[in-house]
Design an enzyme around this catalytic site. Sequence first.
Site, PDB file in Angstrom:
ATOM      1  N   HIS A   6       0.610  -1.467  -0.066  1.00 30.30           N
ATOM      2  CA  HIS A   6      -0.065  -0.048  -0.071  1.00 30.30           C
ATOM      3  C   HIS A   6       0.983   1.184  -0.226  1.00 30.30           C
ATOM      4  O   HIS A   6       0.382   2.094   0.655  1.00 30.30           O
ATOM      5  CB  HIS A   6      -0.830  -0.034   1.277  1.00 30.30           C
ATOM      6  CG  HIS A   6      -1.682  -1.216   1.290  1.00 30.30           C
ATOM      7  ND1 HIS A   6      -2.768  -1.660   0.456  1.00 30.30           N
ATOM      8  CD2 HIS A   6      -1.668  -2.226   2.338  1.00 30.30           C
ATOM      9  CE1 HIS A   6      -3.030  -2.723   0.935  1.00 30.30           C
ATOM     10  NE2 HIS A   6      -2.377  -3.447   2.049  1.00 30.30           N
ATOM     11  N   SER A  53      15.271  16.771 -20.648  1.00 34.62           N
ATOM     12  CA  SER A  53      14.683  18.126 -20.907  1.00 34.62           C
ATOM     13  C   SER A  53      15.287  18.992 -21.610  1.00 34.62           C
ATOM     14  O   SER A  53      16.598  19.142 -21.394  1.00 34.62           O
ATOM     15  CB  SER A  53      14.280  18.731 -19.360  1.00 34.62           C
ATOM     16  OG  SER A  53      13.717  19.868 -19.529  1.00 34.62           O
TER      17      SER A  53
END
Length: 466
Positions: A166, A289
């Site tokens: 989780h 980028s």
Amino acid sequence: MTNTAGQARTAPSGAPIPLRFTDYRVPDPGIRSLFDLEARWESWLQVEAALARAQAKLGILPAEAAEAITAKSTLAALDIPAIHRGIAATSHPLMALITELSQTTGEEHGGWVHWGATTQNITQTGDLLQIKKAHLILLDQLEKTLAAAAHLARRGASAVMAGRTHSQQAVPITFGFKVAVWIDELLRHHERLRQLESRMFNAMAGGAVGSFASLGNDGPEVQQLLAQDLGLGSMRIPSRGIADQFAEYVAVLALLAATGGRIAGEIYTLMRPEIGEVREASPQGTVGSSTMPHKQNPQLSQDCTTISAQIRSLLPQAMEAMLHDQEVNGANTAMMDDALSRAIILSGDLLARLTLILTGLEIDENRMRTNLEITHGLVSSEAVMLSLGHAIGRQHAHDVVYDSAQEAIRTHRQFGEVLGANPTVSAHLTQLEIEGLLDPLNHVGLCQDIALEAAVRADSIGMLIH
């Protein structure tokens, strides 16, 4: 790579497949070209030739006719521009090819071309020859992915990290254990792909509706001989509306894609700077980028996430394509052809990237250890509970350790310190014993053994096949 910047590749359906910028550094599996139109035509011609040879063996047509048809059943012997013009004129996928083959074979024997067959007999069986080639490539790719995973499992067998459930730290594991889980799934997909072969790769030559009306009692034997000639099985009932085997193939590829997407997703998450436990290998000069020079993005993992979703999205289409009305519906056949070919091509792209990722993946064991220490010992609470449980019972021990864990979180203290100050704990465990229990290295169970055993199983696939 055969692609050039700005171009789009074409799927069998004719719809463009956008070029991925990572294609320039990912090996071409060689699957996409198998579905080029002219490659499919070559396979259809192989089927026409095999059909003639099968019929000649049974005396349905002269042996000389079969020899003549076989000699001309190659695109090199045909007028390709004439075939294209014929398709435009007839608006039919095969008739122009049949006409050109008949004319090229010659007046004496050309009239025997395509005897007793219908279009889908030829196109489906021919396409299966191409799919079988692609299938072998996919199996080889999957074996390479498994080999890379086996090596990675061995490298990470003893690399202790936080197991997470989780999205929260649970108990310690090793990275090799995580890879072993991936291997376990991939091995089942390999098994599924081998198991479906007998259902998938079968020739169809039953005529217009699959009843052998055009060939009568000789029909089943013609189909059997044709199948043997082409290295295929023979459909028990050659109905043109049977498509469950193709849907099954797409379903198995969707399962494989789900595992691939899961692996990529885990690596994507573990590459986050906040976690930083693994990193995709990036060739020198790779740019993340245009405006942020520091960026090194998980490009191949992102590719895998995208491709996985694309493959899985084809499964509903394949299920829908099974719903032929009456004996066949061309719309459903086209729908299945599209889903099947796309799923196969994309699966090759997915496996090529997975293999690259797993082969070059960098493991940062120091960062794994640092992340384990974030919880100040809480990641080993189960070990303390079980040890204490021998003295006071598991449930009581759970309550005691739970209270100590909550106090440690609330007060930002070391978990071991809080445990040592708890009279119930200190009555049964010394501080030295508590520290030993909180060492993640002491609570990884059989992770290392599981990782190494999975690596052996992954390696054995390649040895069994080859």
